[in-house]
Design a protein around this motif. Structure first.
Motif, PDB file in Angstrom:
ATOM      1  N   ASN A  56      46.474  37.971  40.280  1.00 45.37           N
ATOM      2  CA  ASN A  56      47.831  38.098  39.750  1.00 45.37           C
ATOM      3  C   ASN A  56      48.850  38.387  40.845  1.00 45.37           C
ATOM      4  O   ASN A  56      50.050  38.273  40.605  1.00 45.37           O
ATOM      5  CB  ASN A  56      47.890  39.201  38.691  1.00 45.37           C
ATOM      6  CG  ASN A  56      47.123  38.824  37.452  1.00 45.37           C
ATOM      7  OD1 ASN A  56      47.194  37.688  36.990  1.00 45.37           O
ATOM      8  ND2 ASN A  56      46.358  39.751  36.927  1.00 45.37           N
ATOM      9  N   LEU A  57      48.413  38.773  42.013  1.00 44.77           N
ATOM     10  CA  LEU A  57      49.336  39.146  43.082  1.00 44.77           C
ATOM     11  C   LEU A  57      50.415  38.096  43.345  1.00 44.77           C
ATOM     12  O   LEU A  57      51.585  38.448  43.450  1.00 44.77           O
ATOM     13  CB  LEU A  57      48.580  39.467  44.374  1.00 44.77           C
ATOM     14  CG  LEU A  57      49.482  39.938  45.491  1.00 44.77           C
ATOM     15  CD1 LEU A  57      49.200  41.394  45.815  1.00 44.77           C
ATOM     16  CD2 LEU A  57      49.316  39.090  46.710  1.00 44.77           C
ATOM     17  N   ASN A  62      56.646  38.527  45.818  1.00 39.66           N
ATOM     18  CA  ASN A  62      57.173  37.406  46.587  1.00 39.66           C
ATOM     19  C   ASN A  62      56.490  37.440  47.954  1.00 39.66           C
ATOM     20  O   ASN A  62      56.967  38.072  48.886  1.00 39.66           O
ATOM     21  CB  ASN A  62      58.689  37.539  46.724  1.00 39.66           C
ATOM     22  CG  ASN A  62      59.296  36.366  47.450  1.00 39.66           C
ATOM     23  OD1 ASN A  62      58.597  35.555  48.054  1.00 39.66           O
ATOM     24  ND2 ASN A  62      60.605  36.268  47.402  1.00 39.66           N
ATOM     25  N   VAL A  63      55.340  36.795  48.021  1.00 39.25           N
ATOM     26  CA  VAL A  63      54.543  36.813  49.247  1.00 39.25           C
ATOM     27  C   VAL A  63      55.326  36.211  50.408  1.00 39.25           C
ATOM     28  O   VAL A  63      55.282  36.710  51.526  1.00 39.25           O
ATOM     29  CB  VAL A  63      53.199  36.081  49.046  1.00 39.25           C
ATOM     30  CG1 VAL A  63      52.435  35.965  50.348  1.00 39.25           C
ATOM     31  CG2 VAL A  63      52.354  36.819  47.998  1.00 39.25           C
ATOM     32  N   ALA A  64      56.079  35.157  50.145  1.00 35.33           N
ATOM     33  CA  ALA A  64      56.847  34.497  51.207  1.00 35.33           C
ATOM     34  C   ALA A  64      57.812  35.462  51.878  1.00 35.33           C
ATOM     35  O   ALA A  64      58.023  35.408  53.090  1.00 35.33           O
ATOM     36  CB  ALA A  64      57.592  33.293  50.647  1.00 35.33           C
ATOM     37  N   ALA A  65      58.397  36.367  51.113  1.00 34.88           N
ATOM     38  CA  ALA A  65      59.360  37.326  51.663  1.00 34.88           C
ATOM     39  C   ALA A  65      58.694  38.594  52.190  1.00 34.88           C
ATOM     40  O   ALA A  65      59.348  39.410  52.836  1.00 34.88           O
ATOM     41  CB  ALA A  65      60.381  37.702  50.590  1.00 34.88           C
ATOM     42  N   SER A  66      57.394  38.747  51.945  1.00 37.30           N
ATOM     43  CA  SER A  66      56.713  39.994  52.288  1.00 37.30           C
ATOM     44  C   SER A  66      56.497  40.180  53.785  1.00 37.30           C
ATOM     45  O   SER A  66      56.373  41.296  54.260  1.00 37.30           O
ATOM     46  CB  SER A  66      55.361  40.068  51.581  1.00 37.30           C
ATOM     47  OG  SER A  66      54.430  39.172  52.186  1.00 37.30           O
ATOM     48  N   GLY A  67      56.377  39.073  54.521  1.00 39.87           N
ATOM     49  CA  GLY A  67      56.074  39.178  55.944  1.00 39.87           C
ATOM     50  C   GLY A  67      54.601  39.423  56.230  1.00 39.87           C
ATOM     51  O   GLY A  67      54.218  39.692  57.354  1.00 39.87           O
ATOM     52  N   VAL A  68      53.765  39.331  55.195  1.00 36.16           N
ATOM     53  CA  VAL A  68      52.336  39.576  55.323  1.00 36.16           C
ATOM     54  C   VAL A  68      51.581  38.312  54.929  1.00 36.16           C
ATOM     55  O   VAL A  68      51.951  37.637  53.974  1.00 36.16           O
ATOM     56  CB  VAL A  68      51.911  40.752  54.413  1.00 36.16           C
ATOM     57  CG1 VAL A  68      50.409  40.940  54.405  1.00 36.16           C
ATOM     58  CG2 VAL A  68      52.605  42.039  54.831  1.00 36.16           C
ATOM     59  N   VAL A  72      43.653  35.501  48.897  1.00 35.36           N
ATOM     60  CA  VAL A  72      43.150  35.883  47.580  1.00 35.36           C
ATOM     61  C   VAL A  72      41.794  35.220  47.402  1.00 35.36           C
ATOM     62  O   VAL A  72      41.680  33.997  47.475  1.00 35.36           O
ATOM     63  CB  VAL A  72      44.108  35.435  46.451  1.00 35.36           C
ATOM     64  CG1 VAL A  72      43.517  35.758  45.089  1.00 35.36           C
ATOM     65  CG2 VAL A  72      45.477  36.081  46.617  1.00 35.36           C
ATOM     66  N   VAL A  73      40.777  36.035  47.175  1.00 34.01           N
ATOM     67  CA  VAL A  73      39.423  35.528  46.985  1.00 34.01           C
ATOM     68  C   VAL A  73      39.147  35.439  45.490  1.00 34.01           C
ATOM     69  O   VAL A  73      39.330  36.404  44.756  1.00 34.01           O
ATOM     70  CB  VAL A  73      38.381  36.447  47.660  1.00 34.01           C
ATOM     71  CG1 VAL A  73      36.981  35.895  47.479  1.00 34.01           C
ATOM     72  CG2 VAL A  73      38.706  36.617  49.148  1.00 34.01           C
ATOM     73  N   VAL A  74      38.724  34.258  45.065  1.00 34.74           N
ATOM     74  CA  VAL A  74      38.420  34.010  43.662  1.00 34.74           C
ATOM     75  C   VAL A  74      36.903  33.939  43.515  1.00 34.74           C
ATOM     76  O   VAL A  74      36.257  33.066  44.082  1.00 34.74           O
ATOM     77  CB  VAL A  74      39.062  32.684  43.184  1.00 34.74           C
ATOM     78  CG1 VAL A  74      38.727  32.422  41.727  1.00 34.74           C
ATOM     79  CG2 VAL A  74      40.566  32.709  43.424  1.00 34.74           C
ATOM     80  N   ALA A  75      36.365  34.897  42.768  1.00 33.80           N
ATOM     81  CA  ALA A  75      34.923  34.945  42.513  1.00 33.80           C
ATOM     82  C   ALA A  75      34.711  35.468  41.099  1.00 33.80           C
ATOM     83  O   ALA A  75      35.629  36.019  40.487  1.00 33.80           O
ATOM     84  CB  ALA A  75      34.236  35.851  43.538  1.00 33.80           C
TER      85      ALA A  75
END
Length: 110
Positions: A56-57, A62-68, A72-75
């Motif tokens: 859900n992250l 807003n990952v693009a604006a996060s600077g990080v 994400v691992v899907v299992a």
């Protein structure tokens, strides 16, 4: 890469991520922090990447604006035995991911 493991990722996975300086949320005393606060703390402490199984992250932050850089691992579960086979793909994603980018890693057929 200076990498932070989300609290939902088993800490023993750290040993599998050779070539990275890996810490866990729990070790940093950041348990129960909201993702937005966690991303701010990461930047302030010099972390470059974040490894999570929280699918859900991307919808919550807003990952693009996060600077990080986020992987994400899907299992099926977040248990080490489910994540260990994905380590080669995780390491590949960590080599490719850039700040503000998110890469999903999953077993084919998942």
């Amino acid at each position: 890469m200076r990498l932070l493991l989300d609290e939902c990722v088993p800490r023993p996975l750290k040993r599998e991520l050779a070539g990275h300086d890996v810490s866990a949320v729990v070790e940093r005393g950041w348990s129960s922090k909201r993702n937005s606060e966690l991303l701010r703390l990461m930047l302030a402490e010099g972390f470059e990447g974040f490894l999570t199984v929280d699918q859900n992250l991307p919808f919550q932050q807003n990952v693009a604006a996060s600077g990080v850089a986020v992987v994400v691992v899907v299992a099926r579960t977040n248990r080490l035995k489910e994540l260990r086979p994905l380590v080669p793909a995780i390491l590949d994603a960590l080599r490719r991911v850039k700040k503000g980018e998110l890469i999903r890693v999953e077993r084919s057929g998942t």
